[in-house]
Design a protein around this motif. Structure first.
Motif, short mmCIF file in Angstrom:
data_model
loop_
_atom_site.label_atom_id
_atom_site.label_comp_id
_atom_site.label_asym_id
_atom_site.label_seq_id
_atom_site.Cartn_x
_atom_site.Cartn_y
_atom_site.Cartn_z
N MET A 65 0.82 -1.20 0.00
CA MET A 65 0.00 0.00 0.00
C MET A 65 0.86 1.26 0.00
O MET A 65 0.61 2.17 -0.76
N SER A 66 1.86 1.30 0.88
CA SER A 66 2.69 2.50 0.95
C SER A 66 3.52 2.66 -0.33
O SER A 66 3.81 3.77 -0.75
N TRP A 67 3.90 1.51 -0.95
CA TRP A 67 4.65 1.61 -2.19
C TRP A 67 3.81 2.25 -3.28
O TRP A 67 4.28 3.09 -4.03
N GLU A 68 2.51 1.89 -3.34
CA GLU A 68 1.61 2.45 -4.34
C GLU A 68 1.43 3.95 -4.12
O GLU A 68 1.40 4.72 -5.07
N MET A 69 1.30 4.37 -2.86
CA MET A 69 1.15 5.80 -2.56
C MET A 69 2.40 6.57 -2.96
O MET A 69 2.30 7.62 -3.57
N SER A 70 3.57 6.05 -2.60
CA SER A 70 4.79 6.76 -2.95
C SER A 70 4.98 6.78 -4.48
O SER A 70 5.51 7.74 -5.03
N HIS A 71 4.52 5.74 -5.15
CA HIS A 71 4.60 5.70 -6.61
C HIS A 71 3.72 6.79 -7.20
O HIS A 71 4.15 7.50 -8.13
N TRP A 72 2.52 6.97 -6.70
CA TRP A 72 1.62 8.02 -7.20
C TRP A 72 2.18 9.41 -6.92
O TRP A 72 2.12 10.29 -7.77
N TRP A 73 2.71 9.60 -5.71
CA TRP A 73 3.30 10.90 -5.39
C TRP A 73 4.48 11.20 -6.30
O TRP A 73 4.68 12.33 -6.73
N SER A 74 5.27 10.19 -6.59
CA SER A 74 6.40 10.36 -7.48
C SER A 74 5.93 10.78 -8.87
O SER A 74 6.52 11.67 -9.50
N LEU A 75 4.87 10.17 -9.37
CA LEU A 75 4.32 10.55 -10.67
C LEU A 75 3.79 11.98 -10.67
O LEU A 75 4.00 12.73 -11.63
N ILE A 76 3.14 12.37 -9.60
CA ILE A 76 2.59 13.73 -9.50
C ILE A 76 3.72 14.76 -9.49
O ILE A 76 3.67 15.77 -10.18
N VAL A 77 4.77 14.49 -8.72
CA VAL A 77 5.91 15.41 -8.66
C VAL A 77 6.59 15.50 -10.02
O VAL A 77 6.94 16.59 -10.49
N ARG A 78 6.74 14.37 -10.71
CA ARG A 78 7.34 14.39 -12.05
C ARG A 78 6.49 15.19 -13.03
O ARG A 78 7.04 15.93 -13.85
N LEU A 79 5.17 15.05 -12.94
CA LEU A 79 4.29 15.80 -13.83
C LEU A 79 4.41 17.30 -13.58
O LEU A 79 4.49 18.09 -14.52
N ILE A 80 4.45 17.70 -12.32
CA ILE A 80 4.59 19.12 -11.98
C ILE A 80 5.92 19.65 -12.50
O ILE A 80 5.99 20.74 -13.08
N LEU A 81 6.99 18.91 -12.31
CA LEU A 81 8.31 19.33 -12.81
C LEU A 81 8.32 19.44 -14.33
O LEU A 81 8.86 20.39 -14.90
N PHE A 82 7.71 18.48 -15.01
CA PHE A 82 7.65 18.51 -16.47
C PHE A 82 6.88 19.73 -16.96
O PHE A 82 7.33 20.44 -17.87
N LEU A 83 5.72 20.02 -16.37
CA LEU A 83 4.92 21.16 -16.80
C LEU A 83 5.64 22.49 -16.51
O LEU A 83 5.57 23.41 -17.32
N GLY A 84 6.33 22.58 -15.40
CA GLY A 84 7.09 23.78 -15.08
C GLY A 84 8.23 23.99 -16.07
O GLY A 84 8.47 25.11 -16.53
N TRP A 85 8.93 22.93 -16.41
CA TRP A 85 10.03 23.02 -17.37
C TRP A 85 9.52 23.42 -18.75
O TRP A 85 10.13 24.24 -19.43
N ARG A 86 8.38 22.85 -19.15
CA ARG A 86 7.80 23.19 -20.46
C ARG A 86 7.43 24.67 -20.52
O ARG A 86 7.68 25.34 -21.52
N GLN A 87 6.84 25.20 -19.45
CA GLN A 87 6.47 26.62 -19.41
C GLN A 87 7.72 27.50 -19.47
O GLN A 87 7.73 28.52 -20.14
N PHE A 88 8.77 27.11 -18.75
CA PHE A 88 10.02 27.85 -18.79
C PHE A 88 10.57 27.91 -20.21
O PHE A 88 11.00 28.97 -20.68
#
Length: 117
Positions: free
Chosen positions: A1-24
């Motif tokens: 369960m905790s692995w799945e949560m950390s996996h989702w958080w990791s995906l969310i953080v990667r998405l935010i970083l990708f969108l920020g880089w694209r805007q830059f």
């Protein structure tokens, strides 16, 4: 369960970083295009003026007149009739009035000046 949560958080953080880089990269490309573009002077009419608050009012803190704002003007280029929206400083914005006609100077999509006729 905790692995799945950390996996989702990791995906969310990667998405935010990708969108920020694209805007830059978009902003950087637009700045390069504006710098390379020639200075244009065209006849224009002010079609719209907007004041946009940078912070949204909340229930706890309703509209505060001291909040920072961004200023925009939409110019209708004459005689073509196409619209161009530019970001302005507060002093540039205060000097304009809806319906004014005159000479608009732009450097790419960057506003330089507006002289009324």
């Amino acid at each position: 369960m905790s692995w799945e949560m950390s996996h989702w958080w990791s995906l969310i953080v990667r998405l935010i970083l990708f969108l920020g880089w694209r805007q830059f990269l978009r902003q950087r490309r637009q700045r390069v295009e504006d710098d390379a573009a020639p200075l244009r002077t065209v006849e224009a009419e002010i079609a719209a003026l907007r004041t946009i608050p940078l912070a949204r009012p909340t229930r706890a803190q309703p509209m505060n007149p001291d909040l920072p704002e961004r200023y925009e003007a939409t110019f209708m280029l004459l005689p073509a009739g196409e619209n161009l929206t530019c970001h302005l400083s507060e002093t540039q914005y205060r000097a304009l009035a809806l319906g004014m006609t005159g000479r608009l100077q732009v450097h790419g999509s960057r506003f330089v000046s507006f002289e009324s006729a």
